[in-house]
Design an enzyme around this catalytic site. Structure first.
Site, PDB file in Angstrom:
ATOM      1  N   ASP A 144       0.854  -1.181   0.000  1.00  0.00           N
ATOM      2  CA  ASP A 144       0.000   0.000   0.000  1.00  0.00           C
ATOM      3  C   ASP A 144       0.898   1.243   0.000  1.00  0.00           C
ATOM      4  O   ASP A 144       2.099   1.168   0.275  1.00  0.00           O
ATOM      5  CB  ASP A 144      -0.877  -0.053   1.266  1.00  0.00           C
ATOM      6  CG  ASP A 144      -1.696   1.195   1.475  1.00  0.00           C
ATOM      7  OD1 ASP A 144      -2.316   1.665   0.515  1.00  0.00           O
ATOM      8  OD2 ASP A 144      -1.717   1.693   2.616  1.00  0.00           O
ATOM      9  N   ASP A 160      -0.301   5.095   1.165  1.00  0.00           N
ATOM     10  CA  ASP A 160      -0.547   5.971   2.307  1.00  0.00           C
ATOM     11  C   ASP A 160      -0.616   5.178   3.611  1.00  0.00           C
ATOM     12  O   ASP A 160      -1.359   4.207   3.730  1.00  0.00           O
ATOM     13  CB  ASP A 160      -1.843   6.758   2.092  1.00  0.00           C
ATOM     14  CG  ASP A 160      -1.743   7.700   0.909  1.00  0.00           C
ATOM     15  OD1 ASP A 160      -1.083   8.744   1.044  1.00  0.00           O
ATOM     16  OD2 ASP A 160      -2.298   7.378  -0.162  1.00  0.00           O
ATOM     17  N   ASN A 176      -9.033  -1.038   3.421  1.00  0.00           N
ATOM     18  CA  ASN A 176      -9.010  -1.261   1.977  1.00  0.00           C
ATOM     19  C   ASN A 176      -7.844  -2.153   1.562  1.00  0.00           C
ATOM     20  O   ASN A 176      -7.733  -2.559   0.411  1.00  0.00           O
ATOM     21  CB  ASN A 176      -9.002   0.057   1.200  1.00  0.00           C
ATOM     22  CG  ASN A 176      -7.763   0.891   1.447  1.00  0.00           C
ATOM     23  OD1 ASN A 176      -7.111   0.784   2.483  1.00  0.00           O
ATOM     24  ND2 ASN A 176      -7.438   1.757   0.502  1.00  0.00           N
TER      25      ASN A 176
END
Length: 292
Positions: free
Chosen positions: A7, A9, A238
């Site tokens: 990922d 952020d 997410n």
């Protein structure tokens, strides 16, 4: 290990939204050793590519939570848009709760007049960066609007009715958990939707097949790599789908507690080069079923 997915952020990017020199070095060492490194992010392609280019890195990019998969060359090899009927349902649900939201499309991003919602975004970022001055946060938000190419619109139907524009994601914000919950409740029976979050003040809504896990599985299969040979790193919900399927799942120290519970390992914080720390363990052959 044959493939590493990370990922951006809260994971690869530090508190300045940059890839640290240690993370850059670790990724390059992994690539030089023959390990494929792929980015998996909720960001658009343009916004995901920017910090990589600044770091001098070249990686395939799974973006908009798995709605799109790009090769290093910029070629799109997978696309999963929302259908327009679902878009209207999401819009109505968000508007009924007076939520600020953005849509990510094949023609850039769109939102209503964002100025009155900047305070919401500032408060959201303060939860992630409590020691950063408000003026600095406001500057980052304005830069984010530029990076994501967010355009203002008063009529989303013009976009939804345009056959040449695909919609990939809704990103909605609220300072109130109850508001986020009510929108989830309104959309919970929509079988074609996947509702997740990249922070405790937002909702991210995609097509059910547009998630990081499905996109990572697609990409690994394309390379002939088994999921047991994949390491995934993330910090929020997410990321859940890719952390769930990866043979080696790594949570950041700054990750949500539920993400830590899901993962096999916990590395250092994103502000402490946690991705590099995990990659070094892999390269040194020190990966074992324990917390780093």
């Amino acid at each position: 290990m044959k493939l590493i997915a990370t990922d951006l952020d809260g994971t690869l990017l530090n508190e300045k939204s940059e890839v640290s020199s240690k993370n850059i070095l670790a990724i390059r060492k992994a690539q030089e050793s023959g390990i494929e490194v792929v980015i998996a992010t909720g960001r658009s392609y343009e916004a995901a590519k920017k910090p990589l280019m600044e770091a001098g890195l070249s990686c395939p990019i799974i973006c908009v939570n798995g709605s799109l998969v790009y090769l290093k060359s910029g070629e799109i090899i997978r696309t999963i848009p929302l259908d327009k009927e679902s878009c209207r349902k999401i819009q109505l649900a968000c508007e009924s709760e007076h939520m600020y939201f953005e849509i990510y499309t094949s023609n850039g991003g769109y939102s209503v007049n964002r100025d009155k919602f900047i305070h919401v975004l500032i408060n959201m970022m303060k939860s992630h960066f409590p020691n950063v001055e408000t003026d600095v946060l406001k500057e980052r938000i304005q830069q984010r609007f530029q990076d994501e190419k967010i355009q203002a619109t008063d009529d989303f139907d013009v976009i939804f009715n345009n056959p040449n524009i695909d919609v990939y994601k809704f990103l909605a914000f609220s300072l109130e958990d109850v508001t986020l919950h009510r929108v989830r409740e309104q959309l919970k029976d929509e079988q074609d939707l996947a509702i997740t979050s990249s922070g405790h003040l937002n909702l991210e809504i995609n097509h059910r097949d547009a998630n990081k896990g499905a996109a990572l599985s697609f990409y690994a299969n394309r390379l002939g790599i088994e999921l047991e040979d994949v390491m995934a790193l993330g910090d929020n919900f997410n990321d859940y789908s890719m952390l769930e399927i990866a043979g080696f799942s790594v949570a950041m120290e700054n990750a949500d507690p539920a993400i830590k519970e899901l993962c096999d390992f916990t590395t250092k914080k994103n502000s402490e080069h946690g991705v590099a720390f995990a990659i070094e363990k892999v390269l040194e052959g020190e990966f074992s079923k324990q917390t780093f």
